[in-house]
Design a protein around this motif. Structure first.
Motif, PDB file in Angstrom:
ATOM      1  N   TYR A   2      10.569 -32.273 -32.233  1.00  0.00           N
ATOM      2  CA  TYR A   2      11.213 -33.519 -31.796  1.00  0.00           C
ATOM      3  C   TYR A   2      11.092 -33.600 -30.281  1.00  0.00           C
ATOM      4  O   TYR A   2      11.401 -32.640 -29.582  1.00  0.00           O
ATOM      5  CB  TYR A   2      12.696 -33.532 -32.184  1.00  0.00           C
ATOM      6  CG  TYR A   2      12.929 -33.379 -33.653  1.00  0.00           C
ATOM      7  CD1 TYR A   2      12.948 -34.477 -34.501  1.00  0.00           C
ATOM      8  CD2 TYR A   2      13.129 -32.112 -34.208  1.00  0.00           C
ATOM      9  CE1 TYR A   2      13.152 -34.339 -35.859  1.00  0.00           C
ATOM     10  CE2 TYR A   2      13.342 -31.965 -35.571  1.00  0.00           C
ATOM     11  CZ  TYR A   2      13.344 -33.070 -36.389  1.00  0.00           C
ATOM     12  OH  TYR A   2      13.560 -32.919 -37.739  1.00  0.00           O
ATOM     13  N   GLU A   3      10.655 -34.737 -29.774  1.00  0.00           N
ATOM     14  CA  GLU A   3      10.599 -34.960 -28.337  1.00  0.00           C
ATOM     15  C   GLU A   3      11.980 -35.393 -27.855  1.00  0.00           C
ATOM     16  O   GLU A   3      12.654 -36.187 -28.521  1.00  0.00           O
ATOM     17  CB  GLU A   3       9.553 -36.015 -27.991  1.00  0.00           C
ATOM     18  CG  GLU A   3       8.132 -35.541 -28.248  1.00  0.00           C
ATOM     19  CD  GLU A   3       7.778 -34.264 -27.488  1.00  0.00           C
ATOM     20  OE1 GLU A   3       8.058 -34.198 -26.263  1.00  0.00           O
ATOM     21  OE2 GLU A   3       7.227 -33.334 -28.103  1.00  0.00           O
ATOM     22  N   LEU A   4      12.399 -34.870 -26.712  1.00  0.00           N
ATOM     23  CA  LEU A   4      13.719 -35.162 -26.162  1.00  0.00           C
ATOM     24  C   LEU A   4      13.589 -35.821 -24.795  1.00  0.00           C
ATOM     25  O   LEU A   4      12.781 -35.394 -23.970  1.00  0.00           O
ATOM     26  CB  LEU A   4      14.533 -33.876 -26.021  1.00  0.00           C
ATOM     27  CG  LEU A   4      14.771 -33.066 -27.296  1.00  0.00           C
ATOM     28  CD1 LEU A   4      15.488 -31.760 -26.962  1.00  0.00           C
ATOM     29  CD2 LEU A   4      15.552 -33.869 -28.314  1.00  0.00           C
ATOM     30  N   ALA A   5      14.390 -36.849 -24.576  1.00  0.00           N
ATOM     31  CA  ALA A   5      14.449 -37.566 -23.306  1.00  0.00           C
ATOM     32  C   ALA A   5      15.899 -37.975 -23.095  1.00  0.00           C
ATOM     33  O   ALA A   5      16.719 -37.894 -24.023  1.00  0.00           O
ATOM     34  CB  ALA A   5      13.539 -38.794 -23.354  1.00  0.00           C
ATOM     35  N   PRO A   6      16.263 -38.416 -21.884  1.00  0.00           N
ATOM     36  CA  PRO A   6      17.648 -38.830 -21.657  1.00  0.00           C
ATOM     37  C   PRO A   6      18.115 -39.822 -22.723  1.00  0.00           C
ATOM     38  O   PRO A   6      17.394 -40.745 -23.094  1.00  0.00           O
ATOM     39  CB  PRO A   6      17.593 -39.479 -20.274  1.00  0.00           C
ATOM     40  CG  PRO A   6      16.489 -38.747 -19.589  1.00  0.00           C
ATOM     41  CD  PRO A   6      15.449 -38.542 -20.668  1.00  0.00           C
ATOM     42  N   GLY A   7      19.297 -39.561 -23.250  1.00  0.00           N
ATOM     43  CA  GLY A   7      19.856 -40.387 -24.319  1.00  0.00           C
ATOM     44  C   GLY A   7      19.628 -39.815 -25.703  1.00  0.00           C
ATOM     45  O   GLY A   7      20.220 -40.283 -26.674  1.00  0.00           O
ATOM     46  N   SER A   8      18.782 -38.774 -25.833  1.00  0.00           N
ATOM     47  CA  SER A   8      18.561 -38.131 -27.137  1.00  0.00           C
ATOM     48  C   SER A   8      19.810 -37.359 -27.537  1.00  0.00           C
ATOM     49  O   SER A   8      20.486 -36.763 -26.697  1.00  0.00           O
ATOM     50  CB  SER A   8      17.397 -37.140 -27.072  1.00  0.00           C
ATOM     51  OG  SER A   8      16.191 -37.759 -26.734  1.00  0.00           O
ATOM     52  N   MET A   9      20.093 -37.360 -28.834  1.00  0.00           N
ATOM     53  CA  MET A   9      21.191 -36.572 -29.387  1.00  0.00           C
ATOM     54  C   MET A   9      20.644 -35.810 -30.578  1.00  0.00           C
ATOM     55  O   MET A   9      19.811 -36.332 -31.317  1.00  0.00           O
ATOM     56  CB  MET A   9      22.331 -37.482 -29.856  1.00  0.00           C
ATOM     57  CG  MET A   9      23.641 -36.756 -30.186  1.00  0.00           C
ATOM     58  SD  MET A   9      23.730 -35.811 -31.719  1.00  0.00           S
ATOM     59  CE  MET A   9      23.695 -37.060 -32.966  1.00  0.00           C
ATOM     60  N   TYR A  10      21.050 -34.547 -30.715  1.00  0.00           N
ATOM     61  CA  TYR A  10      20.707 -33.825 -31.937  1.00  0.00           C
ATOM     62  C   TYR A  10      21.927 -33.055 -32.417  1.00  0.00           C
ATOM     63  O   TYR A  10      22.823 -32.719 -31.650  1.00  0.00           O
ATOM     64  CB  TYR A  10      19.475 -32.929 -31.776  1.00  0.00           C
ATOM     65  CG  TYR A  10      19.526 -31.850 -30.736  1.00  0.00           C
ATOM     66  CD1 TYR A  10      19.977 -30.570 -31.050  1.00  0.00           C
ATOM     67  CD2 TYR A  10      19.067 -32.091 -29.445  1.00  0.00           C
ATOM     68  CE1 TYR A  10      19.993 -29.569 -30.105  1.00  0.00           C
ATOM     69  CE2 TYR A  10      19.067 -31.077 -28.487  1.00  0.00           C
ATOM     70  CZ  TYR A  10      19.533 -29.821 -28.826  1.00  0.00           C
ATOM     71  OH  TYR A  10      19.540 -28.831 -27.887  1.00  0.00           O
ATOM     72  N   LEU A  11      21.950 -32.825 -33.721  1.00  0.00           N
ATOM     73  CA  LEU A  11      23.068 -32.164 -34.389  1.00  0.00           C
ATOM     74  C   LEU A  11      22.533 -30.978 -35.166  1.00  0.00           C
ATOM     75  O   LEU A  11      21.564 -31.119 -35.925  1.00  0.00           O
ATOM     76  CB  LEU A  11      23.760 -33.145 -35.326  1.00  0.00           C
ATOM     77  CG  LEU A  11      24.982 -32.627 -36.080  1.00  0.00           C
ATOM     78  CD1 LEU A  11      26.124 -32.360 -35.113  1.00  0.00           C
ATOM     79  CD2 LEU A  11      25.398 -33.635 -37.134  1.00  0.00           C
ATOM     80  N   LEU A  12      23.149 -29.835 -34.972  1.00  0.00           N
ATOM     81  CA  LEU A  12      22.776 -28.605 -35.674  1.00  0.00           C
ATOM     82  C   LEU A  12      23.910 -28.220 -36.610  1.00  0.00           C
ATOM     83  O   LEU A  12      25.073 -28.242 -36.219  1.00  0.00           O
ATOM     84  CB  LEU A  12      22.514 -27.490 -34.661  1.00  0.00           C
ATOM     85  CG  LEU A  12      21.452 -27.828 -33.612  1.00  0.00           C
ATOM     86  CD1 LEU A  12      21.494 -26.816 -32.475  1.00  0.00           C
ATOM     87  CD2 LEU A  12      20.083 -27.867 -34.246  1.00  0.00           C
TER      88      LEU A  12
END
Length: 132
Positions: A77-87
């Motif tokens: 997954y590419e991440l940039a400002p505003g990205s959210m991820y849940l583990l």
């Protein structure tokens, strides 16, 4: 009511760092709110493998760019400002920072102090509490 600044945490026992990363632990388990809340920075050009066993973690990227690899499913997954991820407790992942990344992280159950997770992904105090 709890009011803190990250500047006030710098240099205290809530300011935890490792090679290429730093976590300012703004809210911890002892604050009695049922979660912990951290500001974490990952230095540019670094790569880190993480596995937070027994925790749900939500991450919101505020600054920087990089990628997140799900190590169990080999999905990037590419991440940039505003990205959210849940583990969700057992997702082994690798985070690569192309530029310096700053993120806000929420853990449930809360982290309780400076403990660092072991090779199985468990934080020692959480594992002992849960029966890990």
């Amino acid at each position: 009511m709890i009011v803190r600044t990250t500047e006030g945490i710098t240099g205290t026992d809530r300011d935890v760092a490792g090679e290429g990363w730093r976590s300012k632990r703004i809210i911890l388990g002892g604050d009695g709110v049922g979660f912990s809340f951290h500001e974490t920075t990952i230095e540019a050009g670094t790569e880190h493998e993480f596995h937070y066993r027994y925790h749900v973690e939500a991450v919101w990227l505020i600054e920087g760019e990089g990628s997140l690899v799900d190590l169990d499913n080999n999905v990037t997954y590419e991440l940039a400002p505003g990205s959210m991820y849940l583990l969700d407790e057992n997702e082994r992942h690798r985070l690569t920072a192309r530029t310096r990344m700053r993120m806000m992280c929420v853990f449930n159950p809360p982290v309780t102090g400076q403990e660092v997770h072991d090779s199985t992904g468990a934080y020692p105090l959480v594992a002992a509490t849960i029966g890990g």
